[in-house]
Design an enzyme around this catalytic site. Structure first.
Site, short mmCIF file in Angstrom:
data_model
loop_
_atom_site.label_atom_id
_atom_site.label_comp_id
_atom_site.label_asym_id
_atom_site.label_seq_id
_atom_site.Cartn_x
_atom_site.Cartn_y
_atom_site.Cartn_z
N CYS A 187 0.83 -1.22 0.00
CA CYS A 187 0.00 0.00 0.00
C CYS A 187 0.85 1.26 0.00
O CYS A 187 0.84 2.03 0.97
CB CYS A 187 -0.91 -0.02 1.20
SG CYS A 187 -1.84 -1.54 1.26
N GLU A 188 1.63 1.46 -1.03
CA GLU A 188 2.43 2.67 -1.19
C GLU A 188 2.63 2.90 -2.67
O GLU A 188 2.92 1.95 -3.41
CB GLU A 188 3.84 2.50 -0.57
CG GLU A 188 3.83 2.42 0.91
CD GLU A 188 5.18 2.82 1.49
OE1 GLU A 188 5.87 3.69 0.91
OE2 GLU A 188 5.52 2.26 2.53
#
Ligand code: LLP
Length: 421
Positions: free
Chosen positions: A346-347
């Site tokens: 999640c980046e």
């Protein structure tokens, strides 16, 4: 040259189809070629032939015990930067006299371990470290062999995060101060000053910065000898770059690097040490991953893989390029289309490549990241609670898991819950 080639349309690691390893261990995983590792080590042996030399593999680039054992049996020394690396090297059978200890922040415990276990030399990086080492050695009734790492103020022309030889970097002592620092070192009871150390950075793709640094080291050797120091060993560091983008990069060859060493310091009669990491391990490893989804975005398509930045952090951290190839070879002449190749973390930084042209791929297909042997597995983490991925070693038609993938339960069980909670 490496030993990851297509045969009959299937990418192989030496004589083993990569898809066969994937079927056995699951994806993602790292796979290394013994033949490539030994070949690259041999290139340095050849390049330094005729000089009294020791090749200390910078094991920070790849430190699995099986890899260290393979190289140790071939006669490699090790460049270590922590107690953990020192212990790994010894456990792999590397004798203390083939281990050099580098790093700006060696602790007294680390010094003690290396002095008791045997060490070729410490590459000292500051005056406070030098004084601490003398005290530790004296307390043990020993004398520590040292070189002092000098910072030659040379621009290595590499990525800012991996350049170390400019005066603004934290490494070594300024070369202009060297004579004073050597004089102090010689006066300390626990030290034996044996030589000079220099390392200007990593992934250098030109020889000129090495040449500038080594000439300065040669001049310093003569000055220090005039001052009465018995300079008999030169540690010239690592840093020789590798081709990451095969289509358009051709960094200098080890043979030319060796010729440069002979030309710049060969006349001094010193033992020469080098600390290559990446050139030995980088192109000896692949990271293999599977396509989970192909997602159509606005104006771009995403190839979402099961490998992520926690498994191979180099693109996120250094904007590094890795060639990414399908494990099943594309038919020649097939049309390529651009994809953003990303992992599931999640980046936004979890992006391996942007607008990378790839042949048609389907969900479930395997891709291989080339040049992932160095600073790949060793920099991995379990971010997003993704267990560390396994490592596999190939030799001829054999392969073995040299670090298994932990189960989820093993990963969770490493944490402990305080009884007062
Ligand atoms: N010697 C010393 C003192 C070093 O600091 C290094 C690397 C080496 C030798 C080995 O350099 P090599 O031959 O591998 O270039 N994680 C970064 C690279 C960091 C290099 C740190 N020092 C990357 O993935 O590019």
């Amino acid at each position: 040259m490496d030993h990851f080639l297509y045969r009959d349309g299937a990418l192989h690691a030496e004589d083993v189809p990569v898809a066969e390893i994937a079927a056995a261990v699951g994806t993602p995983f790292y796979v290394y070629s013994s033949a490539t590792l030994l070949r690259h080590f041999g290139l340095f042996e050849e390049a330094l032939d005729g000089l009294d030399h020791t090749i200390c593999f910078a094991m920070k680039s790849l430190s699995n015990q099986a890899i260290l054992t393979l190289l140790a049996r071939r006669g490699a020394g090790m460049d270590v930067v922590s107690e953990g690396e020192y212990r790994r090297a010894r456990a792999a059978g590397v004798p203390g006299e083939r281990i050099v200890f580098s790093g700006v922040g060696k602790t007294r415990d680390e010094m003690r371990t290396a002095l008791e276990g045997g060490i070729r030399q410490f590459n000292v990086e500051s005056e406070p470290e030098m004084r601490a080492l003398s005290e530790v050695a004296t307390a043990l009734g020993k004398v520590a062999p040292i070189t002092i790492r000098v910072n030659p103020d040379v621009d290595a022309k590499t990525h800012a995060k991996i350049a170390t030889g400019k005066s603004e970097n934290k490494f070594g002592i300024p070369i202009a101060k060297a004579r004073a620092v050597y004089a102090e070192a010689a006066s300390l009871p626990g030290l034996d000053v044996v030589g000079i150390d220099v390392h200007i950075g990593s992934q250098l793709t030109e020889l000129a910065p090495f040449e500038a640094a080594y000439r300065k080291v040669a001049d310093l050797t003569e000055q220090l000898r005039e001052d009465g120091h018995d300079i008999r060993r030169l540690d010239l560091g690592g840093g020789l770059g590798i081709p990451y983008a095969r289509s358009n990069e051709a960094p200098p060859l080890p043979l030319d690097y060796g010729a440069l060493i002979k030309r710049t310091v060969g006349h001094l009669g010193c033992e020469v040490e080098i600390e290559p990491g990446r050139l030995i391990s980088g192109n000896a490893g692949l990271m293999v991953s599977k396509v989970i989804y192909i997602k159509e975005g606005e104006g771009r398509n995403f190839l979402i893989l099961d490998g992520a930045m926690n498994d191979l952090i180099r693109p996120a951290m250094y904007e590094a390029h890795h060639d990414i190839v399908p494990v099943t070879e594309a038919e020649s002449g097939v049309e390529q289309t651009p994809y953003d190749i990303v992992g599931p973390v999640c980046e936004t930084g979890d992006t391996f490549a942007k607008a990378r042209n790839m042949p048609p791929l389907r969900e479930g297909e395997l891709v291989a990241f080339r040049s992932a042997g160095a600073y790949g597995a060793v920099m991995a983490s379990e971010y997003n609670s993704r267990p560390l991925i396994p490592e596999v070693l190939v030799q001829g038609d054999q392969f073995a898991v040299i670090r298994p993938r932990p189960t989820f339960d093993e990963m969770i069980a490493r944490d402990t819950i305080p009884e007062w909670l």
